[in-house]
Design an enzyme around this catalytic site. Structure first.
Site, PDB file in Angstrom:
ATOM      1  N   TYR A 178       0.835  -1.208   0.000  1.00  0.00           N
ATOM      2  CA  TYR A 178       0.000   0.000   0.000  1.00  0.00           C
ATOM      3  C   TYR A 178       0.870   1.259   0.000  1.00  0.00           C
ATOM      4  O   TYR A 178       0.709   2.154  -0.831  1.00  0.00           O
ATOM      5  CB  TYR A 178      -0.884  -0.061   1.245  1.00  0.00           C
ATOM      6  N   ALA A 179       1.831   1.307   0.942  1.00  0.00           N
ATOM      7  CA  ALA A 179       2.693   2.493   1.045  1.00  0.00           C
ATOM      8  C   ALA A 179       3.493   2.699  -0.239  1.00  0.00           C
ATOM      9  O   ALA A 179       3.668   3.828  -0.709  1.00  0.00           O
ATOM     10  CB  ALA A 179       3.644   2.336   2.236  1.00  0.00           C
TER      11      ALA A 179
ATOM     12  N   ASN B  58      -4.264   8.592  10.765  1.00  0.00           N
ATOM     13  CA  ASN B  58      -5.263   7.828  11.530  1.00  0.00           C
ATOM     14  C   ASN B  58      -6.533   8.623  11.848  1.00  0.00           C
ATOM     15  O   ASN B  58      -6.817   8.910  13.022  1.00  0.00           O
ATOM     16  CB  ASN B  58      -4.606   7.254  12.792  1.00  0.00           C
TER      17      ASN B  58
ATOM     18  N   ARG C 291      -9.395  -1.203  10.424  1.00  0.00           N
ATOM     19  CA  ARG C 291      -8.358  -0.539  11.205  1.00  0.00           C
ATOM     20  C   ARG C 291      -8.688  -0.590  12.698  1.00  0.00           C
ATOM     21  O   ARG C 291      -9.782  -0.975  13.086  1.00  0.00           O
ATOM     22  CB  ARG C 291      -8.159   0.881  10.686  1.00  0.00           C
ATOM     23  N   VAL C 292      -7.707  -0.179  13.485  1.00  0.00           N
ATOM     24  CA  VAL C 292      -7.753  -0.515  14.915  1.00  0.00           C
ATOM     25  C   VAL C 292      -9.007   0.006  15.615  1.00  0.00           C
ATOM     26  O   VAL C 292      -9.582  -0.675  16.467  1.00  0.00           O
ATOM     27  CB  VAL C 292      -6.453  -0.063  15.626  1.00  0.00           C
ATOM     28  N   LEU C 293      -9.471   1.194  15.265  1.00  0.00           N
ATOM     29  CA  LEU C 293     -10.623   1.736  15.975  1.00  0.00           C
ATOM     30  C   LEU C 293     -11.870   0.879  15.773  1.00  0.00           C
ATOM     31  O   LEU C 293     -12.601   0.575  16.718  1.00  0.00           O
ATOM     32  CB  LEU C 293     -10.895   3.171  15.533  1.00  0.00           C
TER      33      LEU C 293
ATOM     34  N   PHE D 238     -11.357  -2.523  17.670  1.00  0.00           N
ATOM     35  CA  PHE D 238     -11.580  -2.447  19.116  1.00  0.00           C
ATOM     36  C   PHE D 238     -13.058  -2.193  19.415  1.00  0.00           C
ATOM     37  O   PHE D 238     -13.613  -2.749  20.365  1.00  0.00           O
ATOM     38  CB  PHE D 238     -10.707  -1.347  19.744  1.00  0.00           C
TER      39      PHE D 238
ATOM     40  N   GLY E 256       1.965  -6.553  21.371  1.00  0.00           N
ATOM     41  CA  GLY E 256       1.972  -5.847  22.653  1.00  0.00           C
ATOM     42  C   GLY E 256       1.365  -4.455  22.621  1.00  0.00           C
ATOM     43  O   GLY E 256       1.280  -3.795  23.653  1.00  0.00           O
TER      44      GLY E 256
HETATM   45  N1  UDP Z   1      -3.617  -2.974  15.827  1.00  0.00           N
HETATM   46  C1  UDP Z   1      -3.855  -3.710  16.987  1.00  0.00           C
HETATM   47  N2  UDP Z   1      -5.004  -4.421  17.103  1.00  0.00           N
HETATM   48  C2  UDP Z   1      -5.970  -4.411  16.138  1.00  0.00           C
HETATM   49  C3  UDP Z   1      -5.736  -3.648  14.964  1.00  0.00           C
HETATM   50  C4  UDP Z   1      -4.544  -2.949  14.851  1.00  0.00           C
HETATM   51  O1  UDP Z   1      -3.014  -3.742  17.893  1.00  0.00           O
HETATM   52  O2  UDP Z   1      -7.000  -5.065  16.320  1.00  0.00           O
HETATM   53  C5  UDP Z   1      -2.373  -2.192  15.698  1.00  0.00           C
HETATM   54  C6  UDP Z   1      -1.591  -2.359  14.408  1.00  0.00           C
HETATM   55  O3  UDP Z   1      -0.697  -3.447  14.499  1.00  0.00           O
HETATM   56  C7  UDP Z   1      -0.879  -1.025  14.319  1.00  0.00           C
HETATM   57  C8  UDP Z   1      -1.877  -0.037  14.915  1.00  0.00           C
HETATM   58  O4  UDP Z   1      -2.771  -0.822  15.707  1.00  0.00           O
HETATM   59  O5  UDP Z   1       0.275  -1.022  15.122  1.00  0.00           O
HETATM   60  C9  UDP Z   1      -2.688   0.761  13.923  1.00  0.00           C
HETATM   61  O6  UDP Z   1      -3.197  -0.122  12.968  1.00  0.00           O
HETATM   62  P1  UDP Z   1      -4.273   0.279  11.880  1.00  0.00           P
HETATM   63  O7  UDP Z   1      -4.586  -0.964  11.133  1.00  0.00           O
HETATM   64  O8  UDP Z   1      -5.419   0.999  12.507  1.00  0.00           O
HETATM   65  O9  UDP Z   1      -3.603   1.313  10.888  1.00  0.00           O
HETATM   66  P2  UDP Z   1      -2.127   1.853  10.586  1.00  0.00           P
HETATM   67  O10 UDP Z   1      -1.956   3.053  11.447  1.00  0.00           O
HETATM   68  O11 UDP Z   1      -1.123   0.769  10.929  1.00  0.00           O
HETATM   69  O12 UDP Z   1      -2.149   2.175   9.147  1.00  0.00           O
END
Ligand code: UDP
Length: 347
Positions: free
Chosen positions: A159-160, A185, A204-206, A209, A224
């Site tokens: 992607y990057a 983000n 993505r992470v939000l 979670f 971690g």
């Molecule tokens: N991440 C995490 N748990 C999740 C999803 C993502 O720990 O369920 C971590 C991921 O490894 C990264 C960060 O959260 O270090 C942000 O990931 P994201 O996919 O949101 O986007 P990025 O900023 O990496 O493009």
């Protein structure tokens, strides 16, 4: 291009590619509220923008940039905002070729067409182009930071690599009026999807979670949760675009970081913040909210996962050239995002 776009000028039509996505849906709303412009919008999906489909100031085309006739049509408009992209980290590994088509071939065709027509192309790139940043790296500067991407075998960087090549291509097109935006983000209502409900794979992470919290599952901290990010409200992102519209001359030929440097947290800290926001939204004790567990990147995303350990934007350029600074604190952005998520998925 004029020095600025007048918000009360009803002769202006802006083309928004990816108008049905997370950022696009917020941008549409803001254009209709804050200006008298028309919008020519292109996307493959429209569920986030249902309320606008009957607006006489809006023309919607269900299509994508793979179609060269669509590209030519978009480039007829004087201002083109390109938000269309495959930007789901889970897909960077499994579908690298498709990710590269979406993030290089398609925007490249649009850049060529805009160079020919003279349109101003505002292209959304990514903060991921800064690559494999170390935990101790400092603020990332648009025109100075060195960029190190991981090896080809670490397919996360598909992607990057594609986004970076698009930036270089645009900057190299002599006749193109371009601006590049590098989001840090962005979060807010309508971000990504809930796996198994309105999308598949790992968002993505939000969104991840949020999904775990509403399903009562543990929040997975990749390696971690030590990586740090600066989560930025989508409303700040929209304000940035309006600052850019208002200062076209200062913004053309520039790449801008768009992020809130004051909102930096580790992913482990983010998980704790989201747990307490979720407890408040649901009115339950924090002890009743799911906890966290650590997982390896490869186990979670598959082979080829790699990460940036810190992604801190320098925000001076947008402030100096456009008078823009992100304002919304992390707590407020998370409260809005999680409340929306809980309400939207009716959980
Ligand atoms: N991440 C995490 N748990 C999740 C999803 C993502 O720990 O369920 C971590 C991921 O490894 C990264 C960060 O959260 O270090 C942000 O990931 P994201 O996919 O949101 O986007 P990025 O900023 O990496 O493009």
């Amino acid at each position: 291009m004029n020095a600025s776009l007048k918000f009360d000028d009803n002769s202006i039509t802006v083309a928004v590619v990816g108008c049905g996505g997370f950022i696009g849906s917020h941008l549409l709303q803001a254009i209709f509220e804050r200006t008298r412009w028309r919008v020519f919008g292109v996307d493959l999906e429209s569920y986030r923008i249902q309320e606008h489909l009957t607006n006489p100031r809006f023309e919607f085309l269900c299509a994508d940039l793979a179609d060269s006739a669509v590209v030519e049509r978009i480039a007829q408009y004087p201002v083109v905002v390109n938000l269309a992209a495959i930007c789901t980290p889970g897909r960077y590994m499994a579908e690298a070729a498709e990710v590269i088509r979406s993030n290089y071939d398609h925007p490249r065709a649009l850049a060529d067409a805009c160079a020919k027509s003279g349109s101003w192309l505002i292209h959304f790139s990514t903060s991921e182009i800064y690559g494999k940043t170390a935990a101790a790296s400092g603020a990332l500067l648009e025109d100075e930071s060195e960029i190190v991407l991981g090896p080809v075998s670490a397919s996360r960087w598909s992607y990057a690599t594609a986004k970076l090549l698009t930036e270089r291509y645009m900057a190299g097109l002599a006749d193109l009026n371009w601006t590049v935006v590098r989001p840090f983000n962005f979060v807010g209502p309508f971000m990504d999807f809930m796996p198994g409900v309105d999308g598949d794979g790992i968002p993505r992470v939000l969104a991840n979670f949020s999904t775990a919290l509403v399903r009562g599952e543990t929040l997975k901290l990749v390696n971690g949760g030590l990586a740090k990010r600066c989560f930025t409200s989508v409303h700040d992102a929209i304000d940035f675009i309006f600052s850019l519209f208002a200062h076209a001359n200062a913004g053309i030929g520039q790449a801008f970081n768009v992020g809130n440097a004051d909102n930096e947290v580790s992913i482990a800290e983010l998980a704790q913040l989201m747990r307490s926001v979720f407890a408040a939204v649901k009115g339950v004790p924090e002890n009743d909210v799911p906890g966290v567990e650590t997982v390896s990147g490869e186990a979670y995303y598959g082979k080829g996962y790699d990460d940036s350990l810190r992604r801190l934007p320098s925000v001076a350029k947008a402030e100096n050239l456009l008078g823009f600074k992100a304002k919304i604190p992390l707590q407020a952005a998370l409260e809005e995002s999680l409340s929306w998520f809980v309400g939207h998925y009716a959980l």
